[in-house]
Design a protein around this motif. Structure first.
Motif, PDB file in Angstrom:
ATOM      1  N   ASP B  87      59.016  75.589  58.578  1.00 33.96           N
ATOM      2  CA  ASP B  87      59.724  76.725  57.985  1.00 33.96           C
ATOM      3  C   ASP B  87      61.244  76.565  58.048  1.00 33.96           C
ATOM      4  N   SER B  88      61.728  75.330  57.875  1.00 33.39           N
ATOM      5  CA  SER B  88      63.172  75.100  57.956  1.00 33.39           C
ATOM      6  C   SER B  88      63.622  74.191  56.822  1.00 33.39           C
ATOM      7  N   GLU B 122      50.916  72.486  54.428  1.00 38.21           N
ATOM      8  CA  GLU B 122      49.983  73.469  53.853  1.00 38.21           C
ATOM      9  C   GLU B 122      49.939  74.772  54.635  1.00 38.21           C
ATOM     10  N   ARG B 123      50.641  74.831  55.782  1.00 42.93           N
ATOM     11  CA  ARG B 123      50.393  75.959  56.664  1.00 42.93           C
ATOM     12  C   ARG B 123      50.976  77.286  56.179  1.00 42.93           C
ATOM     13  N   GLY B 124      52.083  77.223  55.517  1.00 39.52           N
ATOM     14  CA  GLY B 124      52.654  78.478  55.033  1.00 39.52           C
ATOM     15  C   GLY B 124      51.851  78.992  53.850  1.00 39.52           C
ATOM     16  N   THR B 125      52.453  79.892  53.074  1.00 40.01           N
ATOM     17  CA  THR B 125      51.758  80.398  51.897  1.00 40.01           C
ATOM     18  C   THR B 125      52.379  79.785  50.634  1.00 40.01           C
ATOM     19  N   TYR B 128      55.765  81.203  48.929  1.00 38.42           N
ATOM     20  CA  TYR B 128      56.938  81.044  49.790  1.00 38.42           C
ATOM     21  C   TYR B 128      57.316  79.572  49.909  1.00 38.42           C
ATOM     22  N   ASN B 129      56.300  78.714  49.968  1.00 36.47           N
ATOM     23  CA  ASN B 129      56.569  77.282  50.095  1.00 36.47           C
ATOM     24  C   ASN B 129      57.252  76.697  48.862  1.00 36.47           C
ATOM     25  N   LEU B 130      57.033  77.310  47.697  1.00 38.69           N
ATOM     26  CA  LEU B 130      57.737  76.840  46.492  1.00 38.69           C
ATOM     27  C   LEU B 130      59.244  77.014  46.682  1.00 38.69           C
ATOM     28  N   ALA B 131      59.621  78.150  47.266  1.00 42.43           N
ATOM     29  CA  ALA B 131      61.040  78.404  47.504  1.00 42.43           C
ATOM     30  C   ALA B 131      61.553  77.511  48.630  1.00 42.43           C
ATOM     31  N   LEU B 132      60.782  77.402  49.705  1.00 46.64           N
ATOM     32  CA  LEU B 132      61.199  76.583  50.846  1.00 46.64           C
ATOM     33  C   LEU B 132      61.382  75.121  50.427  1.00 46.64           C
ATOM     34  N   GLU B 134      62.208  74.014  47.531  1.00 45.03           N
ATOM     35  CA  GLU B 134      63.449  73.866  46.772  1.00 45.03           C
ATOM     36  C   GLU B 134      64.665  73.897  47.697  1.00 45.03           C
ATOM     37  N   ARG B 135      64.601  74.744  48.739  1.00 46.61           N
ATOM     38  CA  ARG B 135      65.695  74.789  49.716  1.00 46.61           C
ATOM     39  C   ARG B 135      65.895  73.422  50.363  1.00 46.61           C
ATOM     40  N   LEU B 138      67.517  71.120  47.898  1.00 44.97           N
ATOM     41  CA  LEU B 138      68.920  71.513  47.704  1.00 44.97           C
ATOM     42  C   LEU B 138      69.770  71.143  48.919  1.00 44.97           C
ATOM     43  N   GLY B 160      56.503  72.681  46.567  1.00 41.95           N
ATOM     44  CA  GLY B 160      55.867  73.519  47.585  1.00 41.95           C
ATOM     45  C   GLY B 160      54.852  72.720  48.378  1.00 41.95           C
TER      46      GLY B 160
END
Lengths: 444, 185
Positions: B87-88, B122-125, B128-132, B134-135, B138, B160
């Motif tokens: 998640d980072s 795969e652990r997140g959802t 949300y992982n699509l955004a993560l 991309e972060r 970036l 994601g």
């Protein structure tokens, strides 16, 4: 009174042959027998004796038994009605009739049935006529009766219409029977969109993008499905008109994801990242930005409108971990809803407006929770059986569909809003995710 | 008149002398080479050929080495993913070192444009992982821009959790999937 439904189904519903026989309370729509949102609800016991078949025996398939089974399964799907096993019935089928005068209600109250449903089938070539009647066994009342005529292939539609009537009589809600289910299934390592009946029957593939396709969302009128697809390389939003087979695309730079329709409008909210930051925007159906809804550095994603369209739930990382927030679109106030755990996403607003279902990501498992929109009364509905994701509500707020990996591959499940009766809805090849029920029959 | 005859005579002598000298020299060369007449010219020819060959070989090797160097550094550029914590989208110190290496390679290969893919475990959802994802892409892109690489050469895309590289359902497998991957356009 005759109502003509879509000619496609050749269904003519003749209502109220029996209206004069019925008592006034059957038509008092404000009166609700049961509150289906009570988690400790006692299931209503119903008796459904074998349907009578008035057709000569030249027809091979027993449509009487078929119709009865569809009725039993349909009522069972609601989660608040159970059909008493036929073995317990004490009656002589040959001597028992289908109208009030011909029924000995004591035979049914003694086995605990609160309601009785009788049926008669008449086959006319490729068509079928189904008469169905609902009785209150304790009051010894006729409640409602309908006659459906249509093609034999539409037997499910006809019987489910009667399920809707029963549901409406008992709860004041038409229930889920006219609803369609949209979901994602893998097809040769790609993800495509499928639409089926509310209970997973008749699945049909509606996209052939041969790409990654995600997050389908119904418009309120059931005419459009918005989703994300990588078909042109970038994750863009596509809006598919189901009737006209037309598809339009919203493709800003960066991600174009998690579309959700404004209730009763052809306007949607979605997460766009063209600014370099993931924010939620309000968009026209043609992809023009109406306004920006969130304004906060950090991920803002997964918008979900309240049924009245006045509030929006979403996921934000503004506090350091993904949590669920609600923004009041009139006052612009934002309130954090989830505080337990450090990863809560995928809010789904119940259609009664009072609750949110969401996913809490734990160390080992993802589980589904339901929480009041004021942040109170959080309950866990799944209990570490695989990973459980993608919750969505039925239009009567009584059922939640979701995906689970409890049997290995991801499949679509359904449970009551209190977490009872978790069961797999359909088994197709590959894996299935992202289920969502339409508010109305998408074919209407 | 006599002067002219004298000059002519002088010229004659000089020419004949020159002829004599050159003929003598020719003779001496011939006589010198006569001893090794069979071997030497061929040897000389061979060495010349060899030298040329060797030179060519060396050149080829140098080019090959350079190519190899280039291709290994290219391969390394493509294959060396940078990894993230759960998640980072923050760059870890090792990732910053790897990104400096990548920026140096991009500096040398100025005609090359890159797509940076962001991936999640795969652990997140899913959403949300699509955004993560991309972060993460970036974060890598912005670091390269800070090191002087033109932003026009760097595109990003998030997959994601849709394209895991490792199917292991354990911490080692998940760690491999939380990555930014570099693809040459």
């Amino acid at each position: 009174m005759i109502i003509f439904f879509k000619k496609k189904y050749y269904i003519i519903i003749i209502i109220n042959l029996f209206i004069l026989l019925s008592f006034s309370n059957a038509f008092c729509k404000d009166y609700t027998y049961i509150n289906i949102n009570n988690p400790f609800i006692k299931k209503i016991p119903v008796a459904i004796p074998d349907f009578k078949n008035r057709t000569s025996k030249e027809y091979k398939i027993d449509y009487g038994e078929k119709a009865r089974q569809i009725l039993v399964n349909g009522l069972s799907f609601t989660g608040y009605i159970k059909t008493i096993n036929k073995g317990a019935y004490i009656y002589m089928p040959s001597k028992t009739g289908i109208t009030k005068q011909e029924i000995n209600f004591k035979n049914w109250t003694i086995i605990g049935a609160e309601f009785l449903i009788t049926g008669v089938i008449t086959e006319i070539k490729d068509n079928i006529k189904i008469e169905l009647r609902l009785f209150d066994t304790f009051k010894e009342n006729f409640i409602l009766g309908k006659i459906y005529t249509g093609a034999k292939s539409d037997i499910r539609i006809m019987v489910h219409r009667f399920c809707s009537e029963i549901s409406y009589y008992l709860t004041g809600e038409k229930g889920i029977f006219n609803s369609k289910l949209v979901f994602i299934s893998t097809v040769k390592k790609n993800k495509e969109i499928f639409i089926s009946d509310f209970d997973g029957y008749n699945p049909k593939q509606i996209t052939h993008h041969k790409s990654i396709t995600l997050s389908p969302s119904w418009s309120s009128d059931g005419q459009f499905v918005a989703y994300t697809s990588y078909v042109k390389g970038n994750p863009d939003i596509y809006i598919q008109n189901l009737k006209k087979q037309k598809i339009s695309r919203i493709g800003f730079k960066g991600v174009n994801i998690t579309p959700d329709w404004v209730p009763n409008k052809l306007v949607l909210a979605a997460c766009l990242s063209y600014s370099g930051d993931h924010e939620i925007y309000l968009l026209t159906i043609k992809g023009k930005i109406i306004k920006r809804i969130t304004n906060n550095w950090g991920i803002d994603i997964s918008p979900e409108f309240s049924p009245d369209g006045k509030k929006i739930a979403f996921v934000s990382k503004r506090s350091g971990t993904p949590q669920i927030y609600i923004k009041d679109l009139d006052t612009n106030q934002v309130k954090r809803i989830t505080f337990n755990g450090n990863y809560n996403t995928s809010p789904a607003w119940s259609l009664d407006g009072n609750r949110l279902a969401y996913i809490g990501v734990g160390k080992a498992h993802n589980n589904i929770y339901v929480i009041g929109t004021d942040g109170s009364q959080c309950i866990q509905l799944t209990n570490n059986a695989g990973n459980n994701e993608d919750p969505a509500w039925s239009s009567d707020s009584n059922l939640i569909t979701f995906t689970s990996t409890r049997e290995g591959v991801s499949r679509i499940y359904v449970m009551t809003a209190s977490g009872d009766e978790q069961r797999c809805l359909l088994k197709l090849e590959g894996s299935q995710t992202d289920p969502e029920w339409s508010l109305v029959n998408a074919n209407n | 008149m006599t002067k002219r005859i004298l000059i002519n005579l002088g010229l004659l002598f000089m020419v004949s002398g020159l002829i004599l000298i050159t003929s003598c020299a020719k003779k001496s060369i011939i006589s010198e080479s006569a001893n090794a007449q069979i071997v030497t010219p061929e040897e000389k020819l061979l060495t010349a050929e060899e030298i040329a060959k060797q030179k060519a070989l060396k050149n080829k090797q140098r080019i090959r080495e350079e190519e190899l160097k280039q291709s290994t550094s290219k391969k390394r550029f493509q294959n060396q993913d940078i990894y993230f914590a759960y998640d980072s989208s923050e760059l870890m110190p090792i990732s910053q070192i790897l990104l400096r290496e990548k920026s140096a390679w991009l500096g040398k290969n100025s005609s090359i444009n890159v797509i940076i893919e962001g991936h999640c475990d795969e652990r997140g959802t899913t959403e949300y992982n699509l955004a993560l994802g991309e972060r993460r892409a970036l974060a890598a892109k912005n670091f390269l821009i800070d090191l002087g690489i033109s932003s026009s050469r760097l595109d990003t895309i998030s997959y994601g959790e849709e394209r895991p590289i490792n199917t292991g359902k354990n911490s080692a497998g998940w760690a491999k999937n939380r990555r930014a991957h570099f693809v040459i356009k």
